[in-house]
Motif scaffolding. Structure first.
Motif, PDB file in Angstrom:
ATOM      1  N   MET A   8     -46.947   1.407  29.388  1.00 58.58           N
ATOM      2  CA  MET A   8     -48.387   1.593  29.223  1.00 58.58           C
ATOM      3  C   MET A   8     -48.860   1.049  27.871  1.00 58.58           C
ATOM      4  O   MET A   8     -49.903   0.380  27.791  1.00 58.58           O
ATOM      5  N   LEU A   9     -48.076   1.281  26.803  1.00 56.14           N
ATOM      6  CA  LEU A   9     -48.453   0.759  25.486  1.00 56.14           C
ATOM      7  C   LEU A   9     -48.383  -0.762  25.470  1.00 56.14           C
ATOM      8  O   LEU A   9     -49.250  -1.426  24.876  1.00 56.14           O
ATOM      9  N   GLN A  10     -47.344  -1.347  26.101  1.00 55.41           N
ATOM     10  CA  GLN A  10     -47.240  -2.805  26.125  1.00 55.41           C
ATOM     11  C   GLN A  10     -48.406  -3.436  26.881  1.00 55.41           C
ATOM     12  O   GLN A  10     -48.991  -4.424  26.426  1.00 55.41           O
ATOM     13  N   GLN A  11     -48.769  -2.862  28.024  1.00 59.11           N
ATOM     14  CA  GLN A  11     -49.884  -3.423  28.783  1.00 59.11           C
ATOM     15  C   GLN A  11     -51.220  -3.202  28.079  1.00 59.11           C
ATOM     16  O   GLN A  11     -52.119  -4.059  28.132  1.00 59.11           O
ATOM     17  N   SER A  12     -51.386  -2.071  27.423  1.00 59.22           N
ATOM     18  CA  SER A  12     -52.628  -1.818  26.685  1.00 59.22           C
ATOM     19  C   SER A  12     -52.752  -2.751  25.495  1.00 59.22           C
ATOM     20  O   SER A  12     -53.859  -3.185  25.140  1.00 59.22           O
ATOM     21  N   ALA A  13     -51.590  -3.082  24.855  1.00 58.59           N
ATOM     22  CA  ALA A  13     -51.640  -3.990  23.713  1.00 58.59           C
ATOM     23  C   ALA A  13     -52.078  -5.380  24.125  1.00 58.59           C
ATOM     24  O   ALA A  13     -52.638  -6.133  23.310  1.00 58.59           O
ATOM     25  N   ALA A  14     -51.839  -5.746  25.389  1.00 57.34           N
ATOM     26  CA  ALA A  14     -52.284  -7.060  25.861  1.00 57.34           C
ATOM     27  C   ALA A  14     -53.776  -7.103  26.139  1.00 57.34           C
ATOM     28  O   ALA A  14     -54.351  -8.192  26.283  1.00 57.34           O
ATOM     29  N   VAL A  15     -54.433  -5.944  26.239  1.00 59.81           N
ATOM     30  CA  VAL A  15     -55.860  -5.891  26.588  1.00 59.81           C
ATOM     31  C   VAL A  15     -56.709  -5.397  25.427  1.00 59.81           C
ATOM     32  O   VAL A  15     -57.781  -5.945  25.146  1.00 59.81           O
ATOM     33  N   TYR A  16     -56.242  -4.374  24.744  1.00 64.12           N
ATOM     34  CA  TYR A  16     -57.040  -3.711  23.705  1.00 64.12           C
ATOM     35  C   TYR A  16     -56.451  -3.992  22.334  1.00 64.12           C
ATOM     36  O   TYR A  16     -55.253  -4.276  22.195  1.00 64.12           O
ATOM     37  N   GLN A  17     -57.316  -3.839  21.337  1.00 63.31           N
ATOM     38  CA  GLN A  17     -56.888  -3.897  19.948  1.00 63.31           C
ATOM     39  C   GLN A  17     -56.814  -2.518  19.327  1.00 63.31           C
ATOM     40  O   GLN A  17     -55.960  -2.265  18.492  1.00 63.31           O
TER      41      GLN A  17
END
Length: 991
Positions: free
Chosen positions: A491-500
């Protein structure tokens, strides 16, 4: 009772007696002083029985111990086995473990080469008695604990005695009962196991008993949760195996190449692994796994698939407990492949559960490497590399030590292999959903919620496998903690690809199944391992996703940033120059020059890099060669020192051995000489004589030979004196006996007459008594006969009835027997008839087959003869045809030759061979011009025979023809047709 004892009862302990331990010295002090060496073992056994009956078991044990350890009884007998049974019973009764060990060692020496089965029976009896005693003590302790319920006042919580015991000790009643009753016998049983293993170690004739004892010791440790003893037991077995490999010249050493020996050792180690897993001693289980792997290398034989399945099943548990999730997944993969390949009894449900476990274990591997610190040292990295190589070796993977094991065995490689092998088609739906959710799909906000739904179905799934499976059950709930951590990381890896950035409240809502402290711990570990780049800002209550720019861009591009700032400063300092430079038209050429210089600089930099690398490689090679030479010199010097040291130690050992043997021989001769002196002195003193004494000068040694010669002379002298005394005594006895008999004659005759009179009177009295007794018996018998005569009629009737009944029964049985015999005869006659008919049918079939074969052979021979006749006729016809064709060709050639001779006479200077004349070899041919030459005045090649460019020799020699060659005219292409037949038949036209 003392007839079998040859030594005095108060003899001192001999030099070859076994030393006393501290626990046994008290028993020796209380033993009676008459435990000596027996001439026969049966006497010792009887003596021990008597001592046991009078309440002296210690003395009985000492008597049996002296017999067992005596050098006199070193030949095996059946009675020694009985003595050993009684001996071990007394040792167990008195808890003398050391004495039992000494006796068993001595008995092993006695029966090792004669009857090793006797030692096996004694050890089994010893182990059975010790086990029974321990179980009886445990039952007694349980009974005493249950008897505490029989109290007078049930309302009273504690008795005064229990209160007093609690005030001075924290033990309960059960603990005290165990300490007083159970613990001593458990300790004795443990010592029994150790003793038996020590006695049976490295003995090729007792391998089965050794393995059985080790397995029972494992069962003891597992049953009673004896973890410390289990560790010691494993260490004992390791030492035995290491000694077996270290000392290869031992007597009766097991042969490790035999299949039975290999099976015993492998089964023992797998039982050890099973016991370690049952006791949850995972460190010991890992050491046992290493022992099994080393044993397979020593034996050069892989265990059977059933053992290997158990091996990998235990490896999965060990790696899971040690949190080594990568090799845990590879162990599951190995177990699945092995079971699928060799275990044909697995059900589809078993394969599905095991495939699901393989996939879940692979997915549960953390996608990052756990680190204890921010930067690991070189030593830590080398240790981790060695550890990974060891783990991979245990799993059966051979890795290059120079390469990083993580490059070969990794999470990505394992998942790719599972996909390529098609294992995803065998797994359960939940496992497939988790794999797709974590590895394929993209849900930056809802990933944990989707995962929670799958977790709810997965947590209740615990599959019981069939008995054919190497593991009884698989609980998938053990993967849930790792799956939850993986869900947070993904979840953190995918969120890092979308959000800052993301608020902490939002992050907490996105992970419903974990507390925020756990999420924070997972986030820190993932950041340490390099899986994500996240910074927690508690002051602003947010999470900052920095991607791959966590303080890396400024470090990587600092030169570019500095150049840009310098250019900006120059523009600010010299604005006119900057404008002029911008307006100059030669900016393109400067740029081109700059690009060319950059290219040249780049090539120079690359060349310099190559040179530096070569120099570095050369220096490393020189350094390696130098180190190799130094290492070889060091090894050679070390070997030289070791050889010299070994030679010196061998010489010292040889010198000490020679000195010891010489001293022992001198001491032995001295002791024997002193014994001879003491025996002679004792014998002379016992006979009332004054013993001879030997005066020894200072420094003089006792000589056994001279003492023996003196003793022999003394014995000869004594024997001669004794013979003279016996002669004198015989003469005096002879005279005395003769005088005594002369005086006895009248007395004997008178006594004989009196005896005869008394015997005659006694005979008459006995005759009368017998006659009277006989008459009384006769009268009684007559009265009995009269009484029984009344029943004669009934007796005869009864007897006749019995005879008639028996006759009827006999007749019926006889008729039945005859009927049965008639049936048997008919049956056998029918069987013989059937057999005869079958034999007749078989004979007819055989005759038919032979006739058919003969007719087929005759038909085949006839067809072959016809075929040969047909081929011969065809060949003869072909020969006739070819002969006719040959004659036609000869006639045609002769006609052509005659026509050629009748040509023009004005030709010039050409000759051609003549057929019939003897006047010359060549004949001038008339005619001229090119046309005549083309018409056939040359030697032309023979076309009919197919040999282009050759000339045919025509007949000469015997027929007297003068011409050797004949020019063949070109007769056209129509004459070539028969040349192949001529060549095939091999016939050539004669001249």
């Amino acid at each position: 009772l003392t007839s079998g004892i040859d030594e005095p009862p108060d003899r001192p302990r001999r030099a070859y007696d076994l030393p006393l331990s501290s626990s046994e010295s008290e028993s020796y002090t209380t033993m009676p002083p008459y435990a000596g060496t027996f001439a026969k073992p049966e006497n010792a056994l009887k003596r021990a029985e008597e001592l046991i009956h009078v309440g002296q078991p210690n003395a009985a044990l000492q008597a049996l111990h002296d017999v067992i350890t005596s050098k006199r009884h070193r030949t095996w007998q059946k009675v020694l086995e009985t003595i050993m049974f009684k001996y071990v019973e007394l040792c167990i009764q008195l808890k003398k473990g050391r004495l039992a060990k000494d006796g068993l060692i001595q008995y092993r020496i006695v029966c090792q080469q004669v009857n090793v089965n006797s030692l096996e029976e004694v050890i089994k009896h010893f182990l059975k008695l010790a086990t029974d005693k321990a179980e009886a003590a445990q039952a007694a302790a349980a009974a005493s604990a249950s008897s505490t319920l029989e109290v007078d006042d049930l309302e009273a919580e504690n008795t005064p005695e229990s209160l007093m015991l609690k005030s001075v000790s924290a033990e309960s009643d059960k603990d005290r009962a165990d300490r007083e009753l159970v613990t001593p016998w458990f300790k004795f049983l443990w010592e029994t196991y150790r003793t038996i293993l020590e006695i049976l170690r490295n003995n090729n004739k007792l391998e089965a008993l050794y393995a059985m004892t080790a397995n029972r010791a494992f069962a003891f440790c597992v049953t009673y949760k004896r973890t410390t003893e289990f560790r010691r037991l494993c260490e004992i077995l390791r030492n035995h195996l290491s000694n077996l490999q270290k000392y290869r010249d031992q007597r009766d050493r097991p042969d490790m190449t035999l299949p039975e020996t290999q099976q015993y050792y492998l089964e023992t180690r797998f039982e050890q692994l099973k016991a370690a897993a049952d006791l949850e001693l995972w460190q010991e289980a890992f050491r046992t796994i290493e022992d099994i792997h080393g044993l397979t290398i020593i034996l050069k034989k892989a265990p059977n698939p059933r053992m290997m399945a158990s091996y990998f099943a235990k490896l999965t548990k060990v790696f899971w407990v040690s949190e080594n999730y990568l090799y845990h997944a590879y162990a599951w993969y190995k177990l699945f492949n092995l079971s699928k390949t060799y275990n044909r009894n697995l059900t589809p449900a078993d394969l599905k559960a095991m495939a699901s476990a393989v996939l879940l274990s692979a997915v549960a591997i953390p996608p990052y490497e756990s680190r204890t610190s921010a930067s690991a040292s070189n030593q830590e990295m080398e240790n981790a590399k060695d550890r990974d190589v060891r783990m991979a070796t245990l799993l059966g993977y051979t890795l290059d030590p120079k390469r990083d094991p993580r490059e070969v065995l990794s999470r990505k490689a394992l998942i790719s292999e599972l996909v390529s092998k098609g294992i995803l088609t065998l797994v359960s739906t939940e496992a497939r959903q988790l794999y797709a959710l974590f590895e394929k799909e993209f849900h930056p906000l809802d990933l944990c919620k989707h995962a929670e739904k799958v977790f709810s179905t997965l947590s209740a799934e615990a599959v019981e496998l069939s008995p054919a499976s190497p593991i009884p059950a698989i609980g998938f709930d053990q993967f849930l903690p790792r799956m939850r951590s993986l869900a947070v990381v993904r979840m953190l890896q995918q969120s890092a690809a979308v959000y800052q950035t993301m608020k902490l409240e939002t992050l907490q809502r996105m992970v419903p199944f974990l507390e925020f402290s756990q999420v924070e711990r997972i986030l820190v570990d993932a950041t340490k391992g390099g899986a994500v780049s996240v910074r927690l800002d508690h002051q602003k209550q947010c999470v900052v996703f920095e991607g791959d720019q966590l303080e890396s861009d400024t470090v990587k591009n600092h030169l570019i940033i500095m150049a840009q700032k310098l250019r900006t400063g120059i523009k600010m300092m010299y604005p006119d120059n900057a404008q002029a430079a911008a307006q100059q038209p030669s900016g393109g050429s400067n740029t081109a020059d700059l690009l060319s210089k950059i290219e040249v600089e780049h090539k120079l930099a690359l060349a310099r890099k190559v040179i530096i690398e070569r120099r570095k490689e050369e220096s490393e090679r020189v350094l390696q060669e130098h180190e190799k030479e130094q290492e070889e010199a060091r090894v050679a010097l070390q070997r030289k020192h070791e050889a010299a040291e070994a030679k010196r130690l061998e010489e010292e050992r040889h010198t000490r051995e020679q000195t010891r043997i010489r001293q022992e021989m001198e001491e032995k001769e001295k002791q024997e000489a002193l014994a001879l002196l003491a025996e002679a002195e004792k014998r002379n003193v016992g006979k009332g004589k004054k013993g001879f004494k030997i005066k020894l000068e200072e420094g003089q040694k006792l000589d056994k030979r001279s003492l023996m010669q003196d003793a022999i002379k003394e014995q000869i002298k004594e024997r001669q004196d004794m013979e003279r005394k016996l002669v004198r005594l015989a003469k005096s006895m002879d005279h005395l006996e003769r005088a005594k008999r002369e005086e006895e004659v009248p007395l004997i005759e008178a006594a004989y007459k009196v005896k005869m009179t008394e015997d005659e009177q006694y005979h008459k009295e006995m005759q009368e008594q017998n006659a009277e007794k006989h008459r009384q018996v006769w009268e009684v018998n007559v009265q009995e006969k009269k009484r029984l005569a009344k029943m004669n009629t009934e007796k005869d009737t009864f007897a006749s009835a019995i005879v008639v009944r028996r006759s009827d029964e006999f007749d019926a049985l006889r008729v039945e027997r005859e009927d049965r015999l008639a049936e048997l005869r008919a049956l056998r006659r029918a069987e013989r008839e059937v057999a005869r008919r079958r034999a007749y049918v078989r004979r007819l079939q055989q005759i038919e087959e032979e006739a058919r074969a003969a007719s087929e052979a005759a038909e085949r021979t006839r067809q072959e003869d016809e075929e040969r006749a047909r081929r011969a006729a065809e060949a003869e016809a072909e020969d006739r045809r070819r002969a006719a064709e040959q004659k036609e060709r000869e006639a045609l050639e002769q006609g052509r030759f005659q026509a050629r001779r009748g040509g023009d006479g004005d030709g010039g200077g050409r000759y051609e061979p003549r057929r019939g004349g003897d006047s010359g070899r060549y004949e001038a041919r008339g005619g001229g011009g090119r046309d005549d030459r083309d018409s056939g005045g040359r030697y032309e090649p023979r076309r009919e025979g197919g040999d282009s460019g050759r000339y045919e020799a025509r007949g000469g020699g015997r027929d007297g023809d003068s011409g050797r060659y004949e020019a063949r005219g070109g007769g056209g292409r129509d004459d070539r047709g028969s040349t192949r037949d001529d060549r095939s038949t091999g016939s050539r036209p004669s001249g």
